[in-house]
Design a protein around this motif. Structure first.
Motif, PDB file in Angstrom:
ATOM      1  N   ARG A 144     -26.548  31.355  18.425  1.00 16.05           N
ATOM      2  CA  ARG A 144     -26.748  31.970  19.742  1.00 16.05           C
ATOM      3  C   ARG A 144     -25.450  31.988  20.542  1.00 16.05           C
ATOM      4  O   ARG A 144     -24.518  31.207  20.307  1.00 16.05           O
ATOM      5  CB  ARG A 144     -27.810  31.182  20.529  1.00 16.05           C
ATOM      6  CG  ARG A 144     -29.073  30.879  19.731  1.00 16.05           C
ATOM      7  CD  ARG A 144     -29.919  32.114  19.528  1.00 16.05           C
ATOM      8  NE  ARG A 144     -30.731  32.374  20.708  1.00 16.05           N
ATOM      9  CZ  ARG A 144     -31.958  31.865  20.875  1.00 16.05           C
ATOM     10  NH1 ARG A 144     -32.495  31.069  19.970  1.00 16.05           N
ATOM     11  NH2 ARG A 144     -32.651  32.182  21.953  1.00 16.05           N
ATOM     12  N   ILE A 145     -25.429  32.887  21.544  1.00 11.37           N
ATOM     13  CA  ILE A 145     -24.292  33.018  22.466  1.00 11.37           C
ATOM     14  C   ILE A 145     -24.855  33.148  23.878  1.00 11.37           C
ATOM     15  O   ILE A 145     -25.612  34.082  24.162  1.00 11.37           O
ATOM     16  CB  ILE A 145     -23.419  34.240  22.129  1.00 11.37           C
ATOM     17  CG1 ILE A 145     -22.871  34.127  20.700  1.00 11.37           C
ATOM     18  CG2 ILE A 145     -22.268  34.374  23.124  1.00 11.37           C
ATOM     19  CD1 ILE A 145     -22.126  35.366  20.224  1.00 11.37           C
ATOM     20  N   ASP A 157     -24.049  27.146  16.295  1.00 14.27           N
ATOM     21  CA  ASP A 157     -25.313  26.924  15.578  1.00 14.27           C
ATOM     22  C   ASP A 157     -26.103  25.904  16.394  1.00 14.27           C
ATOM     23  O   ASP A 157     -26.013  24.699  16.172  1.00 14.27           O
ATOM     24  CB  ASP A 157     -25.028  26.410  14.171  1.00 14.27           C
ATOM     25  CG  ASP A 157     -26.314  26.181  13.372  1.00 14.27           C
ATOM     26  OD1 ASP A 157     -27.404  26.506  13.893  1.00 14.27           O
ATOM     27  OD2 ASP A 157     -26.230  25.679  12.237  1.00 14.27           O
ATOM     28  N   LEU A 158     -26.871  26.419  17.341  1.00 16.83           N
ATOM     29  CA  LEU A 158     -27.613  25.545  18.252  1.00 16.83           C
ATOM     30  C   LEU A 158     -28.901  25.031  17.629  1.00 16.83           C
ATOM     31  O   LEU A 158     -29.545  24.142  18.193  1.00 16.83           O
ATOM     32  CB  LEU A 158     -27.909  26.299  19.554  1.00 16.83           C
ATOM     33  CG  LEU A 158     -26.669  26.937  20.227  1.00 16.83           C
ATOM     34  CD1 LEU A 158     -27.061  27.567  21.557  1.00 16.83           C
ATOM     35  CD2 LEU A 158     -25.555  25.929  20.398  1.00 16.83           C
ATOM     36  N   ASN A 159     -29.312  25.616  16.505  1.00 17.86           N
ATOM     37  CA  ASN A 159     -30.399  25.105  15.665  1.00 17.86           C
ATOM     38  C   ASN A 159     -31.771  25.109  16.323  1.00 17.86           C
ATOM     39  O   ASN A 159     -32.667  24.366  15.904  1.00 17.86           O
ATOM     40  CB  ASN A 159     -30.074  23.693  15.165  1.00 17.86           C
ATOM     41  CG  ASN A 159     -29.590  23.712  13.727  1.00 17.86           C
ATOM     42  OD1 ASN A 159     -30.103  24.460  12.897  1.00 17.86           O
ATOM     43  ND2 ASN A 159     -28.588  22.900  13.436  1.00 17.86           N
ATOM     44  N   PHE A 160     -31.979  25.909  17.368  1.00 19.69           N
ATOM     45  CA  PHE A 160     -33.318  26.016  17.949  1.00 19.69           C
ATOM     46  C   PHE A 160     -34.199  26.858  17.034  1.00 19.69           C
ATOM     47  O   PHE A 160     -33.761  27.860  16.461  1.00 19.69           O
ATOM     48  CB  PHE A 160     -33.238  26.633  19.351  1.00 19.69           C
ATOM     49  CG  PHE A 160     -32.650  25.690  20.368  1.00 19.69           C
ATOM     50  CD1 PHE A 160     -33.432  24.707  20.956  1.00 19.69           C
ATOM     51  CD2 PHE A 160     -31.315  25.790  20.740  1.00 19.69           C
ATOM     52  CE1 PHE A 160     -32.888  23.838  21.884  1.00 19.69           C
ATOM     53  CE2 PHE A 160     -30.765  24.926  21.669  1.00 19.69           C
ATOM     54  CZ  PHE A 160     -31.556  23.944  22.243  1.00 19.69           C
ATOM     55  N   PHE A 168     -14.686  27.855  26.853  1.00 21.86           N
ATOM     56  CA  PHE A 168     -15.400  28.264  25.639  1.00 21.86           C
ATOM     57  C   PHE A 168     -15.873  26.998  24.934  1.00 21.86           C
ATOM     58  O   PHE A 168     -15.058  26.127  24.602  1.00 21.86           O
ATOM     59  CB  PHE A 168     -14.490  29.074  24.719  1.00 21.86           C
ATOM     60  CG  PHE A 168     -14.008  30.370  25.313  1.00 21.86           C
ATOM     61  CD1 PHE A 168     -14.767  31.527  25.211  1.00 21.86           C
ATOM     62  CD2 PHE A 168     -12.791  30.431  25.978  1.00 21.86           C
ATOM     63  CE1 PHE A 168     -14.318  32.724  25.758  1.00 21.86           C
ATOM     64  CE2 PHE A 168     -12.329  31.620  26.522  1.00 21.86           C
ATOM     65  CZ  PHE A 168     -13.102  32.770  26.418  1.00 21.86           C
ATOM     66  N   LEU A 169     -17.178  26.898  24.680  1.00 22.35           N
ATOM     67  CA  LEU A 169     -17.774  25.698  24.094  1.00 22.35           C
ATOM     68  C   LEU A 169     -18.530  26.080  22.824  1.00 22.35           C
ATOM     69  O   LEU A 169     -19.511  26.830  22.877  1.00 22.35           O
ATOM     70  CB  LEU A 169     -18.717  25.021  25.088  1.00 22.35           C
ATOM     71  CG  LEU A 169     -19.505  23.805  24.579  1.00 22.35           C
ATOM     72  CD1 LEU A 169     -18.564  22.683  24.146  1.00 22.35           C
ATOM     73  CD2 LEU A 169     -20.464  23.308  25.663  1.00 22.35           C
ATOM     74  N   ASN A 170     -18.058  25.572  21.684  1.00 20.66           N
ATOM     75  CA  ASN A 170     -18.676  25.829  20.378  1.00 20.66           C
ATOM     76  C   ASN A 170     -19.394  24.562  19.933  1.00 20.66           C
ATOM     77  O   ASN A 170     -18.770  23.505  19.809  1.00 20.66           O
ATOM     78  CB  ASN A 170     -17.600  26.225  19.370  1.00 20.66           C
ATOM     79  CG  ASN A 170     -18.145  26.365  17.957  1.00 20.66           C
ATOM     80  OD1 ASN A 170     -19.323  26.680  17.757  1.00 20.66           O
ATOM     81  ND2 ASN A 170     -17.299  26.138  16.966  1.00 20.66           N
ATOM     82  N   CYS A 171     -20.701  24.657  19.689  1.00 18.71           N
ATOM     83  CA  CYS A 171     -21.519  23.483  19.374  1.00 18.71           C
ATOM     84  C   CYS A 171     -22.241  23.646  18.041  1.00 18.71           C
ATOM     85  O   CYS A 171     -22.592  24.761  17.641  1.00 18.71           O
ATOM     86  CB  CYS A 171     -22.554  23.229  20.462  1.00 18.71           C
ATOM     87  SG  CYS A 171     -21.872  22.661  22.025  1.00 18.71           S
ATOM     88  N   HIS A 172     -22.463  22.534  17.381  1.00 20.59           N
ATOM     89  CA  HIS A 172     -23.360  22.450  16.220  1.00 20.59           C
ATOM     90  C   HIS A 172     -24.334  21.313  16.511  1.00 20.59           C
ATOM     91  O   HIS A 172     -23.955  20.133  16.483  1.00 20.59           O
ATOM     92  CB  HIS A 172     -22.572  22.181  14.941  1.00 20.59           C
ATOM     93  CG  HIS A 172     -23.381  22.359  13.701  1.00 20.59           C
ATOM     94  ND1 HIS A 172     -22.928  21.996  12.449  1.00 20.59           N
ATOM     95  CD2 HIS A 172     -24.639  22.874  13.514  1.00 20.59           C
ATOM     96  CE1 HIS A 172     -23.857  22.276  11.548  1.00 20.59           C
ATOM     97  NE2 HIS A 172     -24.894  22.798  12.168  1.00 20.59           N
TER      98      HIS A 172
END
Length: 618
Positions: A256-257, A178-181, A131-135
């Protein structure tokens, strides 16, 4: 598996998150695991210090909400405002092994953790899942920077073990946050028109992430469900209205997921890791936003996945056998056997948990699972298989009636390797037990055991002993010099099996307490000094005796002089005075050629002098 992502915008947690987690619905009964990724959790210095000593409010909220549904916190990792929490049903815990965490900073060139990624990887019934959570960086023009940061996260995060050392080496990867695309080309008026007219498909082809999935090699293989919900950014806080400020940010699907299944390896030998393609499949059952939450300028997004695979693990590493009910203390016998190849440790323990416990260290009582304890750990024959037996003491058992679970905690893997089904404990309450012994298990709401959740790879259920190696989770290691005083209600009962957690302040430090009417009595008995040190009401302080002519001299061979902290090499003597009084007294003593307020360090000899100029320093 339910996955949730939410940029909370430094807000306080809402009162209710049951709809966000899809609880109280038929879907909850089928959910086995929940992964929650948060971004922009308040990480100001005062808030961060408190969260380092205690569990942060967001984690507390999710544990409180999920524990009645039998979800247990498996692992958590935090990097400033980025948090990842992974929960699972308690009966799956023995089949969740090889749990590791990692984090990568990408803010300010990799030195600041406001942007980056945190991950939890584990083996689920023998299949490696990450599981990878990114900002990622914000703003429309930072698309290339987002690609570079994501590639950096994939490259930097490495795990220990024979298989799945990198993120993309896992059988299944969930990438979210929150990948911010943003949405390219289209102006804000058309975007809002498409949202109001519910023609969201006209925006999909201009979404930067959709474009990147077909052009960026690093995103090859990642899948995402259709975006059938309105863009989740940016809203006026407290409303469902898009940004009405002077900036007028264009709405975008920033939250996004996605998921990725590992492709089969070519030319894999017979001894290699079994490819997951064909034996592991993922179906997305739900992908939606939750407009009812207005505490942030982002809306949370949730997805529910059905993951199907052939189980590679049929039996837990440790099987525990216990009676259906404990109605007498002598019935508190636990028998267990370990699988071949299980790496046991002398620091393993068996915890007694109340049904609805929140994390592996939220136990009511414990017993060490040591094989060298001849009195409490005996070799037994369990159905023809060599096993072990331990027994809980009467003092360690909770009084009253309730349902409980036993769990074997492996110190080597920092996880629960075996659990029992719920069983009943029915022991009579006593006046002593109901007042002190049972206070630890009487109310889960007044439970401070979440403190030990923060211990990094602790060798016991308490943070008393710390291993000196890399910590992959939030810890107390940075604040080892702090002494945490338990509240008055916790002083009677300790939840920690480690003797080190029962440490109190040293009692061999003498305390000097001189009432005005006893200034002439210099000889203080050692017994009285000990009583003064042990009395919390009287406190521990040092009083300087003064007369009108100056400081009162005490003979060097008296017990009072021997108790002087300067003679003990502990602390300098300190005196608090009003500034006007201190300056007036200092000026008067200077005129007389005496400097009583000179500086003194704990290491300087009592006879070392200072110049008058030094004595005037505040």
């Amino acid at each position: 598996i339910t996955v949730v992502t939410w940029n909370v915008g430094t807000a306080m947690p809402p009162n209710d998150v049951t709809s966000l987690l899809h609880l109280n619905t038929g879907e909850t009964n089928d959910v086995d695991m929940i992964a929650i990724g948060l971004q922009e959790v308040n990480s100001k210095i005062n808030k961060r210090l408190k969260d380092a000593l205690f569990t942060d409010q967001w984690s507390e909220l999710f544990m409180d909400v999920l524990s009645p549904f039998h979800f247990i916190l498996v692992s958590t990792v935090r990097m400033q405002g980025v948090i990842l929490l992974v929960f699972a049903k308690y009966y799956h815990l023995p089949f969740l092994q090889d749990i590791q965490t990692d984090c990568t900073r990408t803010g300010l060139g990799g030195y600041w953790g406001n942007k980056g990624g945190v991950s939890v990887r584990l083996s689920i019934f023998g299949h490696m899942v990450c599981f990878l959570n990114c900002h990622l960086p914000a703003h429309l023009e930072k698309a290339e920077q987002r690609k570079e940061d994501f590639a950096t996260i994939l490259h930097m995060q490495q795990f220990e073990g024979p298989v799945a050392n990198g993120i993309l080496d896992h059988d299944l990867v969930f990438w979210f946050g929150d990948l911010n695309f943003r949405i390219e080309s289209l102006d804000i008026c058309f975007v809002k028109y498409a949202i109001d007219s519910n023609v969201l498909s006209q925006l999909w082809e201009k979404d930067q992430l959709n474009i990147a999935k077909s052009t960026w090699p690093v995103l090859r293989g990642f899948q995402e469900g259709p975006l059938n919900f309105p863009p989740t950014f940016k809203f006026d806080v407290g409303t469902n209205k898009y940004d009405s400020s002077a900036k007028k940010r264009k709405p975008a699907w920033t939250d996004r997921i996605l998921w990725k299944i590992k492709p089969p390896s070519k030319g894999m030998g017979m001894g290699g890791h079994q490819p997951s393609q064909g034996v592991l499949s993922v179906s997305q059952l739900c992908y939606c936003s939750h407009m009812e939450y207005t505490v942030s300028d982002h809306k949370p997004v949730a997805a529910i996945f059905a993951v199907q695979f052939a189980s590679k693990v049929d039996n837990p590493l440790v099987e525990i056998y216990v009676a259906d009910e404990w109605s007498r203390p002598e019935q508190a016998v636990v028998r267990y056997k370990m699988a071949v190849g299980f790496h046991r440790s002398s620091w393993d323990w068996i915890g007694l948990y109340r049904v609805g416990f929140r994390h592996p260290k939220d136990y009511v009582s414990y017993v060490w699972a040591r094989s060298d304890d001849g009195e409490r750990c005996l070799e037994k024959q369990l159905s023809g298989v060599s096993g072990l037996q331990v027994m809980f003491s009467e003092e360690a058992l909770p009084k009253g009636n309730g349902e409980y679970i036993l769990g074997y905690y492996s110190n080597t893997s920092s996880s629960i390797a075996g659990v029992t089904e719920p069983f009943q404990i029915s022991l009579p309450r006593s006046e002593e037990g109901s007042s002190s012994t049972d206070s630890s298990g009487s109310s889960s709401e007044e439970d401070d055991s979440t403190l030990v959740l923060l211990a990094p790879k602790s060798r016991s259920p308490s943070p008393g002993k710390m291993k000196r190696h890399r910590s992959r989770s939030p810890s107390l290691a940075k604040f080892q010099g702090l002494i945490l005083r338990p509240s008055s209600r916790d002083r009677g009962t300790s939840r920690s099996p480690s003797p080190q957690s029962r440490r109190t302040l040293p009692r061999n430090i003498p305390t000097i307490h001189l009432p005005q009417e006893e200034l002439g009595h210099h000889e203080v008995k050692s017994k009285e000094l000990g009583q003064a040190a042990e009395s919390p009401e009287r406190g521990s302080f040092y009083q300087t005796v003064q007369e009108q002519s100056g400081l009162r001299r005490v003979p060097a061979d008296s017990s009072l002089a021997r108790a002087d902290p300067r003679n003990l090499g502990l602390l300098p003597a300190l005196r608090l005075e009003m500034i006007d009084q201190a300056l007036g007294r200092r000026q008067e003593s200077t005129d007389q050629g005496y400097h009583p307020c000179r500086r003194m360090s704990p290491t300087s000899p009592p006879g070392s002098g200072t110049s008058p100029k030094e004595g005037r320093s505040p």
